[in-house]
Design a protein around this motif. Sequence first.
Motif, short mmCIF file in Angstrom:
data_model
loop_
_atom_site.label_atom_id
_atom_site.label_comp_id
_atom_site.label_asym_id
_atom_site.label_seq_id
_atom_site.Cartn_x
_atom_site.Cartn_y
_atom_site.Cartn_z
N VAL A 191 0.85 -1.18 0.00
CA VAL A 191 0.00 0.00 0.00
C VAL A 191 0.89 1.24 0.00
O VAL A 191 1.72 1.40 0.89
N GLU A 192 0.72 2.10 -1.01
CA GLU A 192 1.53 3.31 -1.14
C GLU A 192 0.64 4.54 -0.91
O GLU A 192 -0.18 4.88 -1.76
N PRO A 193 0.76 5.21 0.23
CA PRO A 193 -0.17 6.30 0.58
C PRO A 193 0.01 7.54 -0.28
O PRO A 193 1.13 7.92 -0.64
N LEU A 194 -1.12 8.17 -0.60
CA LEU A 194 -1.15 9.49 -1.25
C LEU A 194 -1.41 10.59 -0.22
O LEU A 194 -0.83 11.67 -0.29
N ASP A 195 -2.28 10.29 0.71
CA ASP A 195 -2.61 11.17 1.82
C ASP A 195 -3.15 10.28 2.94
O ASP A 195 -3.12 9.04 2.81
N PRO A 196 -3.61 10.80 4.05
CA PRO A 196 -4.10 9.92 5.13
C PRO A 196 -5.29 9.05 4.76
O PRO A 196 -5.63 8.13 5.51
N VAL A 197 -5.93 9.32 3.61
CA VAL A 197 -7.13 8.57 3.22
C VAL A 197 -6.88 7.69 2.00
O VAL A 197 -7.29 6.52 1.98
N ARG A 198 -6.20 8.23 1.00
CA ARG A 198 -6.06 7.54 -0.29
C ARG A 198 -4.72 6.82 -0.38
O ARG A 198 -3.74 7.23 0.25
N PHE A 199 -4.71 5.80 -1.24
CA PHE A 199 -3.46 5.06 -1.44
C PHE A 199 -3.49 4.37 -2.80
O PHE A 199 -4.55 4.20 -3.41
N LEU A 200 -2.32 3.96 -3.27
CA LEU A 200 -2.18 3.14 -4.46
C LEU A 200 -1.90 1.72 -4.02
O LEU A 200 -1.07 1.48 -3.15
N SER A 201 -2.60 0.75 -4.61
CA SER A 201 -2.37 -0.64 -4.24
C SER A 201 -2.76 -1.53 -5.42
O SER A 201 -2.83 -1.08 -6.56
N ASN A 202 -3.02 -2.79 -5.14
CA ASN A 202 -3.40 -3.75 -6.18
C ASN A 202 -4.39 -4.75 -5.61
O ASN A 202 -4.77 -4.65 -4.44
N SER A 203 -4.78 -5.71 -6.42
CA SER A 203 -5.87 -6.63 -6.03
C SER A 203 -5.40 -7.91 -5.36
O SER A 203 -6.19 -8.84 -5.17
N SER A 204 -4.13 -7.99 -4.98
CA SER A 204 -3.63 -9.22 -4.35
C SER A 204 -4.36 -9.48 -3.04
O SER A 204 -4.50 -8.60 -2.20
N SER A 205 -4.81 -10.72 -2.88
CA SER A 205 -5.51 -11.11 -1.65
C SER A 205 -4.58 -11.69 -0.59
O SER A 205 -4.94 -11.77 0.58
N ARG B 113 5.98 4.51 -6.05
CA ARG B 113 5.25 5.14 -4.95
C ARG B 113 5.21 6.66 -5.21
O ARG B 113 6.07 7.19 -5.93
N PRO B 114 4.24 7.35 -4.63
CA PRO B 114 4.18 8.81 -4.80
C PRO B 114 5.44 9.47 -4.21
O PRO B 114 5.93 9.06 -3.15
N THR B 115 5.92 10.49 -4.91
CA THR B 115 7.11 11.19 -4.40
C THR B 115 6.79 11.99 -3.15
O THR B 115 7.66 12.21 -2.30
N GLN B 116 5.54 12.43 -3.02
CA GLN B 116 5.13 13.19 -1.84
C GLN B 116 3.83 12.62 -1.29
O GLN B 116 2.95 12.21 -2.04
N VAL B 117 3.74 12.60 0.03
CA VAL B 117 2.52 12.15 0.70
C VAL B 117 1.95 13.33 1.46
O VAL B 117 2.62 13.92 2.32
N ALA B 118 0.73 13.72 1.12
CA ALA B 118 0.11 14.88 1.76
C ALA B 118 -0.16 14.59 3.23
O ALA B 118 -0.55 13.49 3.61
N ALA B 119 0.03 15.60 4.06
CA ALA B 119 -0.18 15.44 5.50
C ALA B 119 -1.65 15.42 5.86
O ALA B 119 -2.03 14.88 6.91
N ILE C 19 -0.07 12.78 -10.30
CA ILE C 19 0.68 12.15 -9.21
C ILE C 19 2.08 11.85 -9.71
O ILE C 19 2.28 11.08 -10.66
N ASP C 20 3.06 12.46 -9.10
CA ASP C 20 4.46 12.18 -9.43
C ASP C 20 4.92 10.95 -8.66
O ASP C 20 4.70 10.85 -7.45
N LEU C 21 5.56 10.03 -9.36
CA LEU C 21 5.97 8.76 -8.77
C LEU C 21 7.47 8.60 -8.78
O LEU C 21 8.17 9.15 -9.63
N THR C 22 7.96 7.81 -7.83
CA THR C 22 9.37 7.43 -7.80
C THR C 22 9.46 5.92 -7.65
O THR C 22 8.53 5.28 -7.13
#
Length: 421
Positions: free
Chosen positions: A202-216, A285-291, A306-309
Motif C-alpha cells: 500500500v503506497e499512501p497518497l494522503d491519510p485517506v487515499r493510497f495506491l495498491s493492487n488486487s492481491s488477496s 510510490r508517490p514522491t510526496q505524501v500529503a499530511a 501524481i508524481d511517482l518514484t
Amino acid sequence: MDNVPLRVVIGVGGGIAAYKACHLVRYFKEAGHVVHVIPTHSALNFVGAATFEALSGNPVSTDVFDRVDEVQHVRLGQQADLIVIAPATADLLSRLATGRADDLLTSSCLVATCPVVVAPAMHTEMWEHPATQANVNTLRHRGTVVLEPAHGRLTGHDTGSGRLPDPEHIGSLALAVARCGRDIFPQSLKGKKVVISAGGTVEPLDPVRFLSNSSSGRQGFALADVAAQRGADVVIVKAHTEQLSLPSGARIIPVKSAVDLHNAMDEHAEDADIIIMAAAVADYRPTQVAASKMKKGMNDSALTRIDLTQNPDVLAGLVNRRRRGELKEGVIIVGFAAETGDAEHTPLEHGVDKLSRKGCDMLMCNAVGDGKVFGQDDNEGWILVSQPEDQPPLISEVNASAKIDVAIQIWDCVETLMFAE
C-alpha cells in the motif's frame, strides 16, 4: 474433487476446542459433502449430540454398541472418503497410536482406508511432551496426517503452541489431502527457516487515499500453510491481505508499503534457508505524501497529477545480497510474476525474461487480468526453474487448481532444488 461430494467423518475429542468442530461440520456441509460426526464420550461434555446432529443432518453416537444391526462401528470408517479429527486431545492421540478400539471413533479409524487428518489441540507442555511427540511420530509413520497446531491463546491465561487452527484452515488442508494424497505433508522442511512475503503493498497518497493492487495474499498464505505442515519455521512478511486464517505456528510481520516490505525482508532473510517473494509489490510510490486529505477544489492538480518514484526491487536486491555472501549459504530464492502479456509477448515469455533478469532460482508466472488469480480461490500459470550455463529454464505448466494445491506443487519443486546433489 471439490465438486464431488465426499463422505466425511468428523471425529471430536474431549477438549475445550470441541466447539470449533461445529464450524468444521458447517464448513464441509456448505461445501456439499456428506458429514457424520463421531464425538468421544468426553467431547459430549463440551458440545451435545443434538448440536452435531442438527448441523450434520445425521445421527450421532459414541458407542460401538449403538445400531449394532447396521455394524456401525465398521460401516462408517469403511465408507468414509475422509476422516478429520478436531480437536485431537493428547489422550485421543495416544489411543489412536496404540490401535485402541474402545469407542466408535477409534474403531472407525482402525477400519478406515481413506486419508485420516488429525488436528491436535492441548496445552503446550502436553504437546511438547516426549510421549505425545512419540505418538505423533508413530501416527505419521503409519500414514496419518497430523497437522501442526497453531500458536496462540490457550485455555486460561496460557499462550503457546497447541491451539486448534481455525476450522476453515483445517477443512482446507484436509480437502487438499483428499485431492492430492496423504503424503503431501512430510516433515521434509524440519529445521528450515522459510520467509514468505504475501499480499499487496500500500503506497499512501494522503491519510485517506493510497495506491495498491488486487492481491488477496491467499497464495502466499497457502505457501506458508504447506511449509508449516512440512515442519518449517515460517515467517510471513504480510502486506495488505484479505481476512485469512493464519498458518499454524507462523510468525507474522505486518508491513504496509514496498519500502516497509523491503526492510522487513532484508532483516528476516539473513538466516533463511528459503525465501519466497509472493507479495505483489508496487513498482512505484508517490514522491510526496500529503499530511492531510486532498480535497476537491482546494488543489485539483494534486488529485489529477501524481508524481511517482521507483520502489526498491526487493527480489533483485535479495539475489544481489546472496551473490555478495550476505545471506545464508545455499539459500533458495523464489519469485513471482503477475503478467498480462501484450502485443509482442505472452505472459510466459515475460515470465522467462523476469527469471533471467532477477537471477532467482525459481519463479511462478501467473497470467492475470480478466478476473484471474488475484482475489480468486484458484491459481494457474507456469513454474520456471533456472538452469546453469545460460540454458533455458525448465517450465512446468500449472493448471487451474486451488491455491493450496498450487502451493504443494511449488514446494515440491523447491525441495527438488534443495535436495539436488
